[in-house]
Design an enzyme around this catalytic site. Sequence first.
Site, PDB file in Angstrom:
ATOM      1  N   THR A  75       0.849  -1.185   0.000  1.00 58.92           N
ATOM      2  CA  THR A  75       0.000   0.000   0.000  1.00 58.92           C
ATOM      3  C   THR A  75       0.886   1.236   0.000  1.00 58.92           C
ATOM      4  O   THR A  75       1.872   1.316   0.726  1.00 58.92           O
ATOM      5  CB  THR A  75      -0.945   0.012   1.213  1.00 58.92           C
ATOM      6  OG1 THR A  75      -0.189  -0.112   2.421  1.00 58.92           O
ATOM      7  CG2 THR A  75      -1.933  -1.142   1.128  1.00 58.92           C
ATOM      8  N   LEU A  76       0.539   2.211  -0.835  1.00 57.59           N
ATOM      9  CA  LEU A  76       1.381   3.372  -1.072  1.00 57.59           C
ATOM     10  C   LEU A  76       0.922   4.578  -0.266  1.00 57.59           C
ATOM     11  O   LEU A  76      -0.291   4.773  -0.038  1.00 57.59           O
ATOM     12  CB  LEU A  76       1.379   3.719  -2.562  1.00 57.59           C
ATOM     13  CG  LEU A  76       1.832   2.595  -3.506  1.00 57.59           C
ATOM     14  CD1 LEU A  76       1.660   3.024  -4.959  1.00 57.59           C
ATOM     15  CD2 LEU A  76       3.292   2.222  -3.224  1.00 57.59           C
ATOM     16  N   ASN A  77       1.869   5.389   0.157  1.00 56.42           N
ATOM     17  CA  ASN A  77       1.542   6.627   0.865  1.00 56.42           C
ATOM     18  C   ASN A  77       0.699   7.522  -0.028  1.00 56.42           C
ATOM     19  O   ASN A  77       0.998   7.711  -1.204  1.00 56.42           O
ATOM     20  CB  ASN A  77       2.823   7.364   1.266  1.00 56.42           C
ATOM     21  CG  ASN A  77       3.664   6.568   2.247  1.00 56.42           C
ATOM     22  OD1 ASN A  77       3.153   5.721   2.976  1.00 56.42           O
ATOM     23  ND2 ASN A  77       4.962   6.834   2.276  1.00 56.42           N
ATOM     24  N   GLY A  78      -0.365   8.049   0.531  1.00 52.50           N
ATOM     25  CA  GLY A  78      -1.239   8.918  -0.243  1.00 52.50           C
ATOM     26  C   GLY A  78      -2.295   8.179  -1.033  1.00 52.50           C
ATOM     27  O   GLY A  78      -3.071   8.796  -1.760  1.00 52.50           O
ATOM     28  N   GLY A  79      -2.341   6.869  -0.897  1.00 53.59           N
ATOM     29  CA  GLY A  79      -3.353   6.079  -1.595  1.00 53.59           C
ATOM     30  C   GLY A  79      -2.776   5.241  -2.722  1.00 53.59           C
ATOM     31  O   GLY A  79      -1.705   5.528  -3.245  1.00 53.59           O
ATOM     32  N   GLY A  80      -3.488   4.204  -3.087  1.00 51.64           N
ATOM     33  CA  GLY A  80      -3.045   3.316  -4.144  1.00 51.64           C
ATOM     34  C   GLY A  80      -2.227   2.156  -3.600  1.00 51.64           C
ATOM     35  O   GLY A  80      -1.902   2.095  -2.409  1.00 51.64           O
ATOM     36  N   ASP A 118      -6.377  -2.472   7.830  1.00 51.19           N
ATOM     37  CA  ASP A 118      -7.176  -3.648   8.164  1.00 51.19           C
ATOM     38  C   ASP A 118      -8.364  -3.773   7.206  1.00 51.19           C
ATOM     39  O   ASP A 118      -8.734  -4.878   6.785  1.00 51.19           O
ATOM     40  CB  ASP A 118      -7.686  -3.555   9.599  1.00 51.19           C
ATOM     41  CG  ASP A 118      -6.589  -3.185  10.583  1.00 51.19           C
ATOM     42  OD1 ASP A 118      -5.417  -3.537  10.338  1.00 51.19           O
ATOM     43  OD2 ASP A 118      -6.899  -2.533  11.599  1.00 51.19           O
TER      44      ASP A 118
END
Length: 301
Positions: A201-206, A234
């Site tokens: 999971t990437l910082n800022g979404g995605g 989660d």
Amino acid sequence: MERLDVIGVGNLNYDIIILLDRFPEFHEKVNAKEAVFGLGGAAANTITWLAHFGLKTGYLGTVGKDEIGNAHLAFFRRIGVDISGIKRVDTPSGIAIAMVHGDDKRIVKYPGANLFKEVNFDYLSRARHVHLSSNPEKTIEAVVRFASDSGISTSLDIGEAPLSREIEGIVDYLTMNEDEYKRKFGSLDPSLSNAKNLIITLNGGGALIRDRDGNVEEIRGLSAEVVDSTGAGDSFDAGIIYGILNGWSLADSARLGMLLAYLTIQKVGARSAVVPIDEVMRKAEELRMKLPFKDVKAHNV
């Protein structure tokens, strides 16, 4: 004994979440703008989503013989989670206190009863899939080895826990956030992990995903103002698990995970955004997300 779709293995905590305009300085007192109290634990939050989605779920963990332990058991009973894998001990139940400012949070945990968790292999043998989060290395190793030998698929949200290359290689779905992955491997290169399927999971979404065939894809996130990021990972895990158990591709499963995380960060508390699958389907349609929902029956708890 009834066969279960998913058994969660992890901590059971009582969460105290405090929203701040800023973090206090040394020896400074500040007033919180909002506070939320409720049941938590990473894998337990994931199982809560999956129970609301109509899957047959169970849990392996430990609580104290106290009011918090009673609350965990009562909540799981109410939403249909099998609790025969939860042990009670004469130690206070775990507590987690989170101070939140935007997408930044500081967490203090008291593990309490969680330290006395024991792996019950007879219980795990009832699962189609086992999900682990917030566990010591020896617990992860024992569960993953057993599941692999028993033909049970596994997902692991590893966090900062150490993990040997051998065990990593037999995990079916390994989830880490961008910072955790960089600290462990030194870069975001998804080929550095030998898990069968990898989700970062990437910082800022995605998210950046790599499937067992080596195919790599970046999944675009959904934009929303972050009220509280507690439990977003989660929720994301719940989307991954629901998708893969329904035969979806890893990419579509990650997109569902993104949607559940998107709903979670807009509310305070790890479980405040949990809704039945039919409401998630309506939200996906509203956002024009083409997810492969079919033959899904509404399930209310």
